[in-house]
Write an enzyme that holds these catalytic residues in place. Sequence first.
Site, PDB file in Angstrom:
ATOM      1  N   CYS A  33       0.829  -1.208   0.000  1.00 25.42           N
ATOM      2  CA  CYS A  33       0.000   0.000   0.000  1.00 25.42           C
ATOM      3  C   CYS A  33       0.862   1.256   0.000  1.00 25.42           C
ATOM      4  O   CYS A  33       0.362   2.353  -0.221  1.00 25.42           O
ATOM      5  CB  CYS A  33      -0.952   0.009   1.188  1.00 25.42           C
ATOM      6  SG  CYS A  33      -0.118   0.063   2.776  1.00 25.42           S
ATOM      7  N   CYS A 103      -3.022  -3.095   8.495  1.00 21.68           N
ATOM      8  CA  CYS A 103      -2.574  -1.747   8.878  1.00 21.68           C
ATOM      9  C   CYS A 103      -2.104  -1.734  10.333  1.00 21.68           C
ATOM     10  O   CYS A 103      -1.188  -0.986  10.693  1.00 21.68           O
ATOM     11  CB  CYS A 103      -3.683  -0.734   8.688  1.00 21.68           C
ATOM     12  SG  CYS A 103      -4.507  -0.874   7.095  1.00 21.68           S
TER      13      CYS A 103
HETATM   14 FE1  FES Z   1      -1.594   0.764   4.150  1.00 19.45          FE
HETATM   15 FE2  FES Z   1      -3.541   0.836   5.852  1.00 19.45          FE
HETATM   16  S1  FES Z   1      -3.719   0.704   3.734  1.00 19.45           S
HETATM   17  S2  FES Z   1      -1.462   0.805   6.262  1.00 19.45           S
END
Ligand code: FES
Length: 145
Positions: A33, A103
């Site tokens: 991400c 996360c």
């Molecule tokens: Fe990357 Fe939450 S989407 S830490």
Amino acid sequence: MYTEKVMDHFQHPRNVGELENPSGMGTVGNAKCGDIMRIYLDIDENQVIRDVKFKTFGCGAAVATSSMATEMVKGKTVQEAMAVTNKAVCEALDGLPPVKVHCSLLAEEAIHAALWDYAQKNGISIEGLEKPKSDISEEEIEEEY
Ligand code: FES
């Protein structure tokens, strides 16, 4: 989708910032991400975490879990801080949506990385602490909390 506690910590994150001359500092990222988390720890001579701050380029769930995680480790000994797992943090927030559980790993790993840095600098070992990863995306878990 998010619990009230998650929304509260997201909107009013605790312990945001940095510490000058931290006893330990850890940075981890998630290549998937692209989010990054950094934790600063101020640890006294009795191995008690006196202060903690975090900075993140992260999503709302990363902000909320880090905020809660920093609150949970403050005032604890370095050994007690090892019990602040991502599972414990998720529970304290009354849960995270399954797709956001990874996360919370960012917060746990960043704390471990900061503890590792502290342990290295002071020549001590912390039971259960392993050398931190700089990228957590390879070990994402699919469990639901
Ligand atoms: Fe990357 Fe939450 S989407 S830490």
